[in-house]
Design an enzyme around this catalytic site. Structure first.
Site, PDB file in Angstrom:
ATOM      1  N   ASP A   3       0.810  -1.218   0.000  1.00  0.00           N
ATOM      2  CA  ASP A   3       0.000   0.000   0.000  1.00  0.00           C
ATOM      3  C   ASP A   3       0.843   1.268   0.000  1.00  0.00           C
ATOM      4  O   ASP A   3       0.655   2.150  -0.841  1.00  0.00           O
ATOM      5  CB  ASP A   3      -0.927   0.020   1.221  1.00  0.00           C
ATOM      6  CG  ASP A   3      -2.019  -1.026   1.148  1.00  0.00           C
ATOM      7  OD1 ASP A   3      -1.866  -1.986   0.367  1.00  0.00           O
ATOM      8  OD2 ASP A   3      -3.011  -0.908   1.880  1.00  0.00           O
ATOM      9  N   SER A  50      -5.155  -8.928   7.299  1.00  0.00           N
ATOM     10  CA  SER A  50      -4.630  -7.587   7.504  1.00  0.00           C
ATOM     11  C   SER A  50      -4.163  -7.526   8.954  1.00  0.00           C
ATOM     12  O   SER A  50      -4.959  -7.693   9.881  1.00  0.00           O
ATOM     13  CB  SER A  50      -5.714  -6.538   7.239  1.00  0.00           C
ATOM     14  OG  SER A  50      -5.259  -5.254   7.578  1.00  0.00           O
ATOM     15  N   ARG A  99      -1.734   5.215  17.162  1.00  0.00           N
ATOM     16  CA  ARG A  99      -1.950   6.185  16.082  1.00  0.00           C
ATOM     17  C   ARG A  99      -1.616   7.619  16.467  1.00  0.00           C
ATOM     18  O   ARG A  99      -1.013   8.345  15.663  1.00  0.00           O
ATOM     19  CB  ARG A  99      -3.380   6.092  15.541  1.00  0.00           C
ATOM     20  CG  ARG A  99      -3.727   4.756  14.891  1.00  0.00           C
ATOM     21  CD  ARG A  99      -2.578   4.177  14.144  1.00  0.00           C
ATOM     22  NE  ARG A  99      -2.933   3.012  13.341  1.00  0.00           N
ATOM     23  CZ  ARG A  99      -2.120   1.994  13.129  1.00  0.00           C
ATOM     24  NH1 ARG A  99      -0.934   1.976  13.702  1.00  0.00           N
ATOM     25  NH2 ARG A  99      -2.492   0.994  12.360  1.00  0.00           N
ATOM     26  N   ASP A 144      -8.584   4.403  11.610  1.00  0.00           N
ATOM     27  CA  ASP A 144      -7.261   5.006  11.655  1.00  0.00           C
ATOM     28  C   ASP A 144      -7.193   6.357  10.957  1.00  0.00           C
ATOM     29  O   ASP A 144      -6.463   7.253  11.382  1.00  0.00           O
ATOM     30  CB  ASP A 144      -6.229   4.059  11.047  1.00  0.00           C
ATOM     31  CG  ASP A 144      -5.828   2.954  12.007  1.00  0.00           C
ATOM     32  OD1 ASP A 144      -6.132   3.083  13.214  1.00  0.00           O
ATOM     33  OD2 ASP A 144      -5.233   1.962  11.567  1.00  0.00           O
TER      34      ASP A 144
END
Length: 405
Positions: A18, A182, A98, A127
């Site tokens: 990604d 994931s 995060r 996120d």
């Protein structure tokens, strides 16, 4: 934003499919210089390949920062002082990482003169909210590029085709196997989403888990450990003082070996959908149990109860991305005030997925008074007759209501 509107952007970069595609896409779509930032927060992967890939893509400014100690001391531990758990089960391993990553993105943008940051979070997840709320709180004027909300590369097949057409090398295997899930890992946890987990009725395969043995395969003898606390934070295991990151890593090792910390959850995302995820949080599961045990000995009853009332709100703030907000800081200040007396040791037995408290002590701050609590004669420390008036006063409204019936 039109091409030319952005001169330099800092990209949260892992070197995976990604973000490798995002790096090239930013160069093409925005014609801008890209700075890459890779955070080591204890994910357990070699990060130098990210530098090599970024260099191959023409990146001149590459940041690979070890944030493990800051992550645990400034984010994980404050959260655990509140005994934070979201929707009764989730220990917030992804959520709490995060704000730290976004904070560092903003710092690097200032250091390099960048006018934007970019991330690889999708438009369906939490996120994106966590990254961007943090970024705007720390730099209200920052520009944010979220490619998943702009491009049409909305499948793995399209990403792979884009990478192939641009000559982007994609590492398909890290350790000889490629997980279909994931995954996100840091010192607090590892998460799994997608693939067969998208059916909440399907049991996760035994080969999915990475950090822990199955409880039924854990040792047949319990492991006993002692954790020492100072002002609400763990500082030592079995008398050996460790740094915050070292301590959490060691608890992960011990807990994983005893089958501790697995959870399978359907949670409510902030963006509105339900999502099924599986998590391994061995060290955090042990810490939560131990911290509550030492608080049970040292915290005043009403302070402890008020903390429990605040916790769900605090958990929602962390989960939804509101770490750098006045309300979270206000709650943290109140929580931290209570922790000044949370000092002592907790002894635990770890056995086949279970964490059992078997002892707790505090030499300086214990509120437990055996002379009062004893079932034997207490030499006048507590007059049991006082309970008569206490009960009658508290029963007054009930007696009045009962008479009216």
């Amino acid at each position: 934003m039109a091409q030319g509107a952005i001169k330099k952007v800092v990209l949260a970069y892992s070197g995976g499919l990604d973000t490798s595609v995002i790096l090239k896409w930013l160069q093409e779509q925005y014609g801008c210089e890209v700075v890459t930032f890779t955070a080591d927060i204890g994910q357990g992967e070699e990060l130098e390949p990210a530098r090599t890939k970024a260099q191959a893509a023409g990146v001149k400014e590459i940041y690979i920062d070890d944030l493990r100690e800051e992550f645990v001391s400034d984010f994980v531990f404050p959260m655990f002082r509140a005994n934070t758990i979201y929707e009764g089960e989730y220990l917030l391993g992804t959520s709490i990482a995060r704000p730290l990553i976004a904070k560092r993105l903003i710092e690097i943008a200032a250091e390099t003169g960048a006018d934007a940051i970019a991330h690889g979070a999708t438009g369906k997840g939490n996120d994106q909210v966590r990254f961007e709320l943090t970024a705007y709180a720390l730099n209200p004027e920052i520009k944010i590029i979220a490619p998943w909300r702009e491009w049409d590369l909305l499948s793995r097949e399209k990403l792979m085709a884009y990478a192939e057409s641009r000559g982007i090398a994609v590492e398909m295997k890290r350790d000889g196997t490629k997980s279909p899930y994931s995954m996100d890992a840091n010192l607090l946890h590892i998460s799994y989403e997608g693939y067969d987990l998208e059916d909440p009725w399907v049991e996760p395969g035994s080969d999915m888990w990475r950090w822990s043995v199955a409880p039924e395969q854990a040792p047949d003898q319990p492991t006993t450990i002692e954790i020492s606390f100072e002002q609400g934070d763990p500082v030592a295991i079995d008398g050996k003082r460790l740094s915050p990151a070292e301590l959490l890593a060691e608890l992960n090792r011990i807990g994983g070996a005893n089958g501790i910390g697995r959870s399978d959850i359907v949670e409510n995302r902030y963006v509105g959908m339900k999502s099924r995820g599986c998590y391994e949080t061995p060290g955090g599961t042990i810490l939560l149990k131990a911290h509550r045990a030492i608080e049970s000995l040292t915290l005043d009853r009403e302070a402890a109860h008020l903390k429990d009332e605040l916790m769900p709100r605090y958990a929602s703030l962390v989960y939804n991305g509101y770490w750098f907000t006045p309300e979270r800081k206000m709650m943290q200040a109140a929580i931290d005030e209570t922790q000044k007396v949370v000092n002592g040791e907790v002894r635990l037995k770890l056995y086949k997925g279970n964490v059992m408290v078997v002892g707790r002590k505090s030499e300086s701050n214990s509120l437990f008074d055996a002379s009062i609590a004893t079932f034997e004669e207490d030499a006048g420390a507590y007059d049991q007759g006082d309970a008569t008036g206490f009960i009658r006063l508290n029963a007054l409204r009930l007696r009045v209501a009962g008479r009216r019936k």
